[in-house]
Design an enzyme around this catalytic site. Structure first.
Site, mmCIF file in Angstrom:
data_model
loop_
_atom_site.group_PDB
_atom_site.id
_atom_site.type_symbol
_atom_site.label_atom_id
_atom_site.label_comp_id
_atom_site.label_asym_id
_atom_site.label_seq_id
_atom_site.Cartn_x
_atom_site.Cartn_y
_atom_site.Cartn_z
ATOM 1 N N CYS A 143 0.824 -1.228 0.000
ATOM 2 C CA CYS A 143 0.000 0.000 0.000
ATOM 3 C C CYS A 143 0.851 1.269 0.000
ATOM 4 O O CYS A 143 1.711 1.445 0.862
ATOM 5 C CB CYS A 143 -0.897 -0.026 1.233
ATOM 6 S SG CYS A 143 -1.803 1.524 1.480
ATOM 7 N N LYS B 285 -10.889 -7.394 6.613
ATOM 8 C CA LYS B 285 -11.692 -6.703 7.650
ATOM 9 C C LYS B 285 -11.877 -7.584 8.886
ATOM 10 O O LYS B 285 -12.993 -7.817 9.351
ATOM 11 C CB LYS B 285 -13.070 -6.276 7.103
ATOM 12 C CG LYS B 285 -13.048 -5.490 5.806
ATOM 13 C CD LYS B 285 -12.530 -4.079 5.970
ATOM 14 C CE LYS B 285 -12.398 -3.346 4.639
ATOM 15 N NZ LYS B 285 -11.288 -2.405 4.587
ATOM 16 N N VAL C 104 -5.150 0.022 6.163
ATOM 17 C CA VAL C 104 -3.754 0.198 6.564
ATOM 18 C C VAL C 104 -3.270 1.517 5.956
ATOM 19 O O VAL C 104 -3.768 1.908 4.902
ATOM 20 C CB VAL C 104 -2.848 -0.960 6.073
ATOM 21 C CG1 VAL C 104 -3.100 -2.201 6.882
ATOM 22 C CG2 VAL C 104 -2.993 -1.222 4.577
ATOM 23 N N GLU D 182 -4.462 6.603 9.646
ATOM 24 C CA GLU D 182 -4.375 7.671 8.638
ATOM 25 C C GLU D 182 -2.912 8.043 8.404
ATOM 26 O O GLU D 182 -2.257 8.624 9.288
ATOM 27 C CB GLU D 182 -5.159 8.941 9.013
ATOM 28 C CG GLU D 182 -6.622 8.898 8.655
ATOM 29 C CD GLU D 182 -6.866 8.664 7.159
ATOM 30 O OE1 GLU D 182 -6.168 9.244 6.321
ATOM 31 O OE2 GLU D 182 -7.740 7.864 6.842
ATOM 32 N N SER D 183 -2.431 7.760 7.207
ATOM 33 C CA SER D 183 -0.993 7.853 6.930
ATOM 34 C C SER D 183 -0.362 9.186 7.322
ATOM 35 O O SER D 183 0.669 9.215 7.998
ATOM 36 C CB SER D 183 -0.717 7.540 5.455
ATOM 37 O OG SER D 183 -1.400 8.418 4.597
HETATM 38 N N1 GSH Z 1 -6.517 7.826 3.809
HETATM 39 C C1 GSH Z 1 -5.915 6.558 4.175
HETATM 40 C C2 GSH Z 1 -4.491 6.840 4.635
HETATM 41 O O1 GSH Z 1 -3.899 7.819 4.162
HETATM 42 O O2 GSH Z 1 -3.981 6.104 5.491
HETATM 43 C C3 GSH Z 1 -5.969 5.584 3.003
HETATM 44 C C4 GSH Z 1 -5.439 4.199 3.355
HETATM 45 C C5 GSH Z 1 -5.869 3.135 2.331
HETATM 46 O O3 GSH Z 1 -6.693 3.388 1.436
HETATM 47 N N2 GSH Z 1 -5.324 1.923 2.485
HETATM 48 C C6 GSH Z 1 -5.716 0.825 1.623
HETATM 49 C C7 GSH Z 1 -6.577 -0.162 2.388
HETATM 50 O O4 GSH Z 1 -6.332 -0.446 3.538
HETATM 51 C C8 GSH Z 1 -4.563 0.006 1.074
HETATM 52 S S1 GSH Z 1 -3.602 0.955 -0.048
HETATM 53 N N3 GSH Z 1 -7.588 -0.697 1.722
HETATM 54 C C9 GSH Z 1 -8.511 -1.650 2.242
HETATM 55 C C10 GSH Z 1 -9.873 -1.437 1.636
HETATM 56 O O5 GSH Z 1 -10.028 -0.543 0.798
HETATM 57 O O6 GSH Z 1 -10.799 -2.175 2.003
#
Ligand code: GSH
Length: 256
Positions: free
Chosen positions: A37, A64, A77, A89-90
């Site tokens: 990710c 999940k 993540v 939140e990154s």
């Molecule tokens: N705004 C979040 C951040 O900046 O941490 C976005 C994090 C995100 O989208 N992570 C993705 C995720 O966990 C992986 S790249 N996806 C799981 C899903 O969409 O169900």
């Protein structure tokens, strides 16, 4: 009943696998990470840059699972547990590392209040303009969609490039604007191979900036093998991915 996105390679590979192996011991800070990710890689790069002790735990966020939803109710993540308390939140996590570990250097945000705010302005630009255009180009299926997204991406990256003092955004020191962009920059080869993206079209020294970010040690140490990543990106390129980000881009919504 799972979604196809769940069937990702279960662990980091290549250089990133070595970094994972070095971070198995119990620590105050547990990093809940998805190796693939780009949002996640921002936090990982910050941890590596600063040399903060952390325990790496791989999570498949598409599953999940309850234990992970207890840590991040959004089920995404990256997330961390710090002294038993959870955060996610990154970009918030990157700032948290700055605040919670003031003695760990380099400092990724400038100390001067104006320079700090200026860096945050361009992180905001990255969130609102660069990343959405990047993902629209990745997922766009028609020539019209791809042409529009490509131009949008060139324009958004060009604006940031104009602000880069060099060699990094804020000058000599690698910082949070660089961290915020590095994971996507390191994946630009996908857009170049599949979407006619050419970093030279951005102008204002973008190609050179990209090269500097992509070859940064902390980026290399947190990058897995390309073939494992390709399987995941192939689903985005066919616009089949069912991640929250992919669904948002498809629906014209903001990435969550
Ligand atoms: N705004 C979040 C951040 O900046 O941490 C976005 C994090 C995100 O989208 N992570 C993705 C995720 O966990 C992986 S790249 N996806 C799981 C899903 O969409 O169900």
């Amino acid at each position: 009943m799972g979604i196809p996105d769940e069937n990702i390679h279960p662990t980091a590979t290549g250089n990133a696998a070595k970094t994972v192996a070095e971070h198995q011991a119990k620590q105050d800070l547990v990093f809940y990470s998805g190796w693939f990710c780009p949002f996640n890689q921002r936090v990982w790069i910050s941890l590596e840059e600063k040399g903060i002790p952390y325990q790496y735990k791989e999570v498949n966020p598409y599953k999940k699972e309850k234990h992970f939803l207890d840590i991040n109710p959004k089920g995404l993540v990256p997330a961390i547990e710090y002294q038993g308390k959870a955060l996610y939140e990154s970009l918030i996590l990157c700032e948290f590392l700055e605040d919670a570990y003031p003695d760990y250097k380099p400092h990724l945000l400038p100390t001067d209040p104006f320079e700090r705010a200026h860096a945050r302005l361009w992180i905001d630009h990255t969130t609102k303009a660069i990343i959405p255009a990047w993902h629209r180009l990745l997922q766009g299926q028609t020539k019209e969609q791809q042409d529009a997204a490509r131009q949008e991406l060139y324009a958004a990256q060009g604006k940031l490039a104009q602000e880069v003092k060099g060699p990094y955004f804020a000058g000599e020191e690698f910082g949070l604007v660089d961290v915020a962009n590095a994971p996507w920059v390191a994946r630009e080869y996908i857009l170049a191979e599949q979407r006619g993206y050419d970093s030279a079209q951005v102008g204002n020294g973008w190609s050179e900036y990209v090269e500097r970010l992509a070859t940064r040690e902390s980026v290399g140490k947190t990058t897995s093998e390309e073939d494992k990543l390709q399987v995941i990106y192939d689903r985005y390129l066919r616009d089949e991915a069912q991640s929250e980000a992919a669904k948002a881009i498809r629906a014209g919504r903001v990435i969550p």
